[in-house]
Scaffold this motif. Structure first.
Motif, mmCIF file in Angstrom:
data_model
loop_
_atom_site.group_PDB
_atom_site.id
_atom_site.type_symbol
_atom_site.label_atom_id
_atom_site.label_comp_id
_atom_site.label_asym_id
_atom_site.label_seq_id
_atom_site.Cartn_x
_atom_site.Cartn_y
_atom_site.Cartn_z
ATOM 1 N N SER A 107 -0.341 35.662 -50.806
ATOM 2 C CA SER A 107 0.141 34.291 -50.668
ATOM 3 C C SER A 107 1.612 34.238 -50.258
ATOM 4 O O SER A 107 2.082 33.203 -49.798
ATOM 5 C CB SER A 107 -0.076 33.516 -51.967
ATOM 6 N N GLU A 108 2.337 35.322 -50.426
ATOM 7 C CA GLU A 108 3.761 35.372 -50.094
ATOM 8 C C GLU A 108 4.039 36.471 -49.065
ATOM 9 O O GLU A 108 3.497 37.568 -49.181
ATOM 10 C CB GLU A 108 4.591 35.653 -51.353
ATOM 11 N N TYR A 109 4.895 36.176 -48.101
ATOM 12 C CA TYR A 109 5.185 37.165 -47.068
ATOM 13 C C TYR A 109 5.879 38.397 -47.637
ATOM 14 O O TYR A 109 5.696 39.503 -47.133
ATOM 15 C CB TYR A 109 5.974 36.560 -45.902
ATOM 16 N N GLU A 110 6.662 38.234 -48.706
ATOM 17 C CA GLU A 110 7.323 39.386 -49.319
ATOM 18 C C GLU A 110 6.294 40.364 -49.873
ATOM 19 O O GLU A 110 6.453 41.582 -49.795
ATOM 20 C CB GLU A 110 8.273 38.977 -50.458
ATOM 21 N N GLU A 111 5.222 39.812 -50.438
ATOM 22 C CA GLU A 111 4.168 40.646 -51.023
ATOM 23 C C GLU A 111 3.466 41.476 -49.945
ATOM 24 O O GLU A 111 3.269 42.680 -50.107
ATOM 25 C CB GLU A 111 3.165 39.759 -51.755
ATOM 26 N N ILE A 112 3.091 40.846 -48.843
ATOM 27 C CA ILE A 112 2.387 41.589 -47.795
ATOM 28 C C ILE A 112 3.302 42.619 -47.156
ATOM 29 O O ILE A 112 2.882 43.715 -46.820
ATOM 30 C CB ILE A 112 1.731 40.650 -46.744
ATOM 31 N N SER A 124 8.377 37.484 -37.633
ATOM 32 C CA SER A 124 9.409 36.855 -38.469
ATOM 33 C C SER A 124 8.817 36.426 -39.811
ATOM 34 O O SER A 124 7.609 36.184 -39.927
ATOM 35 C CB SER A 124 10.011 35.640 -37.753
ATOM 36 N N ASP A 125 9.679 36.320 -40.795
ATOM 37 C CA ASP A 125 9.226 35.906 -42.124
ATOM 38 C C ASP A 125 8.584 34.525 -42.073
ATOM 39 O O ASP A 125 7.561 34.278 -42.720
ATOM 40 C CB ASP A 125 10.396 35.911 -43.113
ATOM 41 N N ASP A 126 9.159 33.621 -41.295
ATOM 42 C CA ASP A 126 8.601 32.266 -41.179
ATOM 43 C C ASP A 126 7.214 32.289 -40.530
ATOM 44 O O ASP A 126 6.294 31.602 -40.987
ATOM 45 C CB ASP A 126 9.533 31.358 -40.373
ATOM 46 N N ASP A 127 7.069 33.071 -39.465
ATOM 47 C CA ASP A 127 5.767 33.163 -38.792
ATOM 48 C C ASP A 127 4.732 33.821 -39.697
ATOM 49 O O ASP A 127 3.569 33.401 -39.740
ATOM 50 C CB ASP A 127 5.879 33.935 -37.476
ATOM 51 N N LEU A 128 5.138 34.843 -40.414
ATOM 52 C CA LEU A 128 4.236 35.529 -41.339
ATOM 53 C C LEU A 128 3.820 34.587 -42.468
ATOM 54 O O LEU A 128 2.640 34.513 -42.828
ATOM 55 C CB LEU A 128 4.894 36.794 -41.892
ATOM 56 N N ASP A 129 4.772 33.846 -42.988
ATOM 57 C CA ASP A 129 4.481 32.881 -44.049
ATOM 58 C C ASP A 129 3.500 31.823 -43.554
ATOM 59 O O ASP A 129 2.542 31.469 -44.241
ATOM 60 C CB ASP A 129 5.778 32.243 -44.543
ATOM 61 N N SER A 130 3.717 31.329 -42.347
ATOM 62 C CA SER A 130 2.827 30.332 -41.760
ATOM 63 C C SER A 130 1.416 30.910 -41.571
ATOM 64 O O SER A 130 0.413 30.242 -41.873
ATOM 65 C CB SER A 130 3.387 29.866 -40.412
ATOM 66 N N LEU A 131 1.340 32.133 -41.091
ATOM 67 C CA LEU A 131 0.060 32.808 -40.894
ATOM 68 C C LEU A 131 -0.690 32.957 -42.220
ATOM 69 O O LEU A 131 -1.881 32.655 -42.311
ATOM 70 C CB LEU A 131 0.291 34.177 -40.243
#
Length: 143
Positions: A107-112, A124-131
């Motif tokens: 659920s969080e980009y930091e985790e993945i 990017s972190d924003d794109d990953l978060d959106s994905l």
């Protein structure tokens, strides 16, 4: 006298070959391999189930693998799986990374990024978060 060809044994890396999935060093066996989501494996195994059952060709490995993918499959229908694949396709991530994203459902980009460090700065972190949010939405609202 004709001898049957020996089946290759389990893959073992050569002494000098160091494997590290975090750096996408998966070994030559996986160099050009297509990576599937657990949900895709579930669809494939379930499609074969009835014919294997009728032929009484259900091996222990097949049955246990089917149980595993049924338990850990994140997406329950083919349309959702196709949509997840469509979301992952335009990224510049490797097939292994895409499969990890789809299978882990973080659920969080930091985790993945901590679980799949090879993603690094490829997205990017924003794109990953959106994905991740889009994938989570698909998972929640699948039919």
């Amino acid at each position: 006298m004709i001898r049957a060809a020996k089946r290759p044994g389990p893959y073992r890396p050569r002494a000098e070959e160091t494997l590290d999935a975090g750096k996408l060093e998966l070994g030559e066996v996986f160099q050009d391999a297509e990576c599937l989501l657990i949900s895709e494996v579930k669809v494939l195994l379930e499609a074969q189930y009835e014919s294997k059952k009728e032929e009484k060709n259900l091996t222990d490995v097949y049955t246990k693998t089917l149980e595993y993918v049924q338990k850990f499959s994140r997406y329950t229908n083919r349309d959702t799986i196709k949509e997840v694949r469509a979301l992952l396709k335009p990224t510049n991530l490797e097939p292994f990374e895409c499969a990890q994203l789809g299978n882990l459902c973080c659920s969080e980009y930091e985790e993945i990024k901590s679980l799949v460090p090879s993603i690094g700065n490829k997205i990017s972190d924003d794109d990953l978060d959106s994905l991740l949010k889009q994938m989570d939405s698909l998972k929640k609202y699948q039919g």
